[in-house]
Design a protein around this motif. Structure first.
Motif, PDB file in Angstrom:
ATOM      1  N   LEU A  53       0.807  -1.052  -0.044  1.00  0.00           N
ATOM      2  CA  LEU A  53      -0.086   0.070  -0.140  1.00  0.00           C
ATOM      3  C   LEU A  53       0.886   1.292  -0.170  1.00  0.00           C
ATOM      4  N   ARG A  54       0.840   1.846  -1.124  1.00  0.00           N
ATOM      5  CA  ARG A  54       1.682   3.029  -1.305  1.00  0.00           C
ATOM      6  C   ARG A  54       0.818   4.162  -1.833  1.00  0.00           C
ATOM      7  N   PRO A  55       0.189   5.143  -0.723  1.00  0.00           N
ATOM      8  CA  PRO A  55      -0.697   5.917  -1.182  1.00  0.00           C
ATOM      9  C   PRO A  55      -0.317   7.003  -2.192  1.00  0.00           C
ATOM     10  N   ASP A  56      -1.191   7.389  -3.270  1.00  0.00           N
ATOM     11  CA  ASP A  56      -0.798   8.076  -4.371  1.00  0.00           C
ATOM     12  C   ASP A  56      -0.672   9.641  -3.696  1.00  0.00           C
ATOM     13  N   SER A  57      -0.241  10.391  -4.540  1.00  0.00           N
ATOM     14  CA  SER A  57       0.375  11.978  -3.947  1.00  0.00           C
ATOM     15  C   SER A  57      -1.322  12.625  -3.921  1.00  0.00           C
ATOM     16  N   LYS A  58      -2.111  12.249  -4.564  1.00  0.00           N
ATOM     17  CA  LYS A  58      -3.547  13.001  -4.366  1.00  0.00           C
ATOM     18  C   LYS A  58      -3.963  12.572  -2.915  1.00  0.00           C
ATOM     19  N   LEU A  59      -3.828  11.163  -2.554  1.00  0.00           N
ATOM     20  CA  LEU A  59      -4.349  10.709  -1.120  1.00  0.00           C
ATOM     21  C   LEU A  59      -3.501  11.509   0.037  1.00  0.00           C
ATOM     22  N   PHE A  63      -4.538  14.363   3.111  1.00  0.00           N
ATOM     23  CA  PHE A  63      -4.402  14.506   4.550  1.00  0.00           C
ATOM     24  C   PHE A  63      -3.795  15.284   4.825  1.00  0.00           C
ATOM     25  N   GLU A  64      -2.677  15.804   4.033  1.00  0.00           N
ATOM     26  CA  GLU A  64      -1.745  17.159   4.288  1.00  0.00           C
ATOM     27  C   GLU A  64      -2.839  18.466   4.421  1.00  0.00           C
ATOM     28  N   SER A  65      -3.974  18.362   3.756  1.00  0.00           N
ATOM     29  CA  SER A  65      -4.935  19.776   3.781  1.00  0.00           C
ATOM     30  C   SER A  65      -5.610  19.876   5.022  1.00  0.00           C
ATOM     31  N   TYR A  66      -5.444  18.910   5.677  1.00  0.00           N
ATOM     32  CA  TYR A  66      -6.430  18.728   7.087  1.00  0.00           C
ATOM     33  C   TYR A  66      -5.496  18.723   8.318  1.00  0.00           C
ATOM     34  N   LYS A  67      -4.302  18.541   8.396  1.00  0.00           N
ATOM     35  CA  LYS A  67      -3.523  17.876   9.297  1.00  0.00           C
ATOM     36  C   LYS A  67      -3.295  18.959  10.075  1.00  0.00           C
ATOM     37  N   ASP A  68      -2.776  18.850  11.453  1.00  0.00           N
ATOM     38  CA  ASP A  68      -2.502  20.198  12.284  1.00  0.00           C
ATOM     39  C   ASP A  68      -1.367  20.721  11.767  1.00  0.00           C
ATOM     40  N   PHE A 117      -5.219   6.693   8.087  1.00  0.00           N
ATOM     41  CA  PHE A 117      -5.705   7.315   7.357  1.00  0.00           C
ATOM     42  C   PHE A 117      -5.341   6.623   5.995  1.00  0.00           C
ATOM     43  N   LEU A 118      -4.207   7.046   5.632  1.00  0.00           N
ATOM     44  CA  LEU A 118      -3.783   6.591   4.420  1.00  0.00           C
ATOM     45  C   LEU A 118      -3.697   5.147   3.826  1.00  0.00           C
ATOM     46  N   GLU A 119      -3.650   4.252   5.250  1.00  0.00           N
ATOM     47  CA  GLU A 119      -3.813   2.963   4.619  1.00  0.00           C
ATOM     48  C   GLU A 119      -5.225   2.410   4.511  1.00  0.00           C
ATOM     49  N   SER A 120      -6.054   2.989   5.204  1.00  0.00           N
ATOM     50  CA  SER A 120      -7.583   2.658   5.057  1.00  0.00           C
ATOM     51  C   SER A 120      -8.266   3.073   3.611  1.00  0.00           C
ATOM     52  N   TRP A 121      -7.780   4.450   3.315  1.00  0.00           N
ATOM     53  CA  TRP A 121      -8.225   4.778   1.954  1.00  0.00           C
ATOM     54  C   TRP A 121      -7.520   4.127   0.758  1.00  0.00           C
ATOM     55  N   SER A 122      -6.115   3.821   1.082  1.00  0.00           N
ATOM     56  CA  SER A 122      -5.430   3.014  -0.149  1.00  0.00           C
ATOM     57  C   SER A 122      -5.829   1.821  -0.455  1.00  0.00           C
ATOM     58  N   ARG A 123      -6.642   1.374   0.482  1.00  0.00           N
ATOM     59  CA  ARG A 123      -7.427  -0.214   0.262  1.00  0.00           C
ATOM     60  C   ARG A 123      -8.368   0.080  -0.594  1.00  0.00           C
ATOM     61  N   THR A 124      -8.971   1.240  -0.585  1.00  0.00           N
ATOM     62  CA  THR A 124     -10.151   1.478  -1.358  1.00  0.00           C
ATOM     63  C   THR A 124      -9.911   2.080  -2.788  1.00  0.00           C
ATOM     64  N   MET A 132     -14.493   9.427  -1.330  1.00  0.00           N
ATOM     65  CA  MET A 132     -14.571   9.242  -0.265  1.00  0.00           C
ATOM     66  C   MET A 132     -15.951   9.357   0.518  1.00  0.00           C
ATOM     67  N   SER A 133     -16.615  10.481  -0.023  1.00  0.00           N
ATOM     68  CA  SER A 133     -18.141  10.667   0.542  1.00  0.00           C
ATOM     69  C   SER A 133     -19.054   9.774   0.002  1.00  0.00           C
ATOM     70  N   GLN A 134     -18.989   9.233  -1.351  1.00  0.00           N
ATOM     71  CA  GLN A 134     -19.849   8.205  -1.761  1.00  0.00           C
ATOM     72  C   GLN A 134     -19.325   6.886  -1.044  1.00  0.00           C
ATOM     73  N   TYR A 135     -18.120   6.588  -0.652  1.00  0.00           N
ATOM     74  CA  TYR A 135     -17.821   5.246   0.024  1.00  0.00           C
ATOM     75  C   TYR A 135     -18.390   5.438   1.418  1.00  0.00           C
ATOM     76  N   LEU A 136     -18.039   6.674   1.939  1.00  0.00           N
ATOM     77  CA  LEU A 136     -18.958   6.647   3.322  1.00  0.00           C
ATOM     78  C   LEU A 136     -20.065   6.218   3.504  1.00  0.00           C
ATOM     79  N   GLN A 137     -20.976   6.983   2.430  1.00  0.00           N
ATOM     80  CA  GLN A 137     -22.274   6.757   2.349  1.00  0.00           C
ATOM     81  C   GLN A 137     -22.789   5.391   2.182  1.00  0.00           C
TER      82      GLN A 137
END
Length: 262
Positions: A53-59, A63-68, A117-124, A132-137
């Motif tokens: 699992l190597r998250p791509d740059s978009k993912l 994460f970077e856009s929301y991190k502390d 965060f990265l691992e979970s979304w990478s699996r999808t 993400m919104s559609q997957y969560l729904q």
């Protein structure tokens, strides 16, 4: 619902959550004995083990856009979480937030760690907010329709609600808030609402103490095995069974206040 219709519904839910190709769906469900949550876990685990699992740059960018911004680059905190939920179109007070927290294995309210965060979304294979919104729904529909998945989220919620490291007891007011959130929106518990409100009254006015993880988990069984089976008479209650003391005290509270006849 016929067996055929039920299997067809399970296939649709499995596909919606995993994005698995139609040719693979039946195989995974048959392996699990047609248990949806088991099939989903097995499928995602297989994807994890068979692919690095190597998250791509978009993912990573998401994460970077929301991190502390306080120097801790590995955590999305409360402010980032609220922005993330808003962008997902999610009400923070809705139970869907628990589904998201369970999916991302959040350690506590308002916190997401980089690795999970990265691992979970990478699996999808999802790397957009819309995806993400559609997957969560889709996950939320599974949560609402699948008892076993709901129970997993319910059990997860106890540790998730702990406010400080090492805390072992959940305050009764917070427990009540989340029992209401978890149970009152589920149709299968509608006949239990009166007893649930009596449980809340008992906790607030008589018990006045926090609840352990064991009591949290056992109350779910008590709701299913005693209250749901006979909400009026609670005939399935066995005082010799190994229920937590809080539940036994609740039964005594009902008797003393003429709220149950046995």
């Amino acid at each position: 619902m016929s067996m055929f219709q039920n299997k067809s519904a399970l296939k649709q839910q499995f596909t919606a959550v995993t994005g698995c190709s139609s040719g693979e769906v039946t195989k995974w469900l048959e392996k699990s004995g047609w248990k949806l949550d088991v099939a989903i876990d097995a499928y995602l685990s297989n994807k994890t083990s068979s692919n690095t699992l190597r998250p791509d740059s978009k993912l990573v960018e998401i994460f970077e856009s929301y991190k502390d911004n306080d120097g801790n680059g590995d955590v999305i905190g409360i402010d980032g979480t609220l922005r993330y939920l808003e962008d997902l179109g999610v009400d923070p007070d809705n139970s869907i937030t628990l589904v998201l927290a369970y999916f991302l294995q959040s350690p506590s309210m308002g916190v997401f760690h980089r690795d999970t965060f990265l691992e979970s979304w990478s699996r999808t294979n999802i790397n957009t907010i819309d995806g993400m919104s559609q997957y969560l729904q889709n996950l939320y529909q599974t949560y609402k329709s699948d008892r076993d998945y709901f129970k997993k989220v319910y059990i997860f919620a106890f540790d998730f609600l702990m406010e400080v490291p090492g805390q072992r007891i959940l305050s009764y007011d917070l427990a009540i808030d989340y029992w209401k959130l978890l149970f009152f929106e589920r149709q299968e518990f509608e006949d239990c609402f009166t007893r649930l409100n009596q449980w809340f009254d008992f906790a607030t006015n008589e018990y006045k103490r926090g609840f352990s993880k064991d009591t949290w988990q056992m109350f779910f069984l008590f709701l299913e095995d005693v209250i749901k089976k006979d909400p009026v008479n609670l005939s399935a209650y066995d005082e010799m069974a190994a229920w937590p003391s809080a539940i036994d005290e609740y039964i005594e509270y009902l008797r003393e206040n003429d709220l149950v006849s046995f």
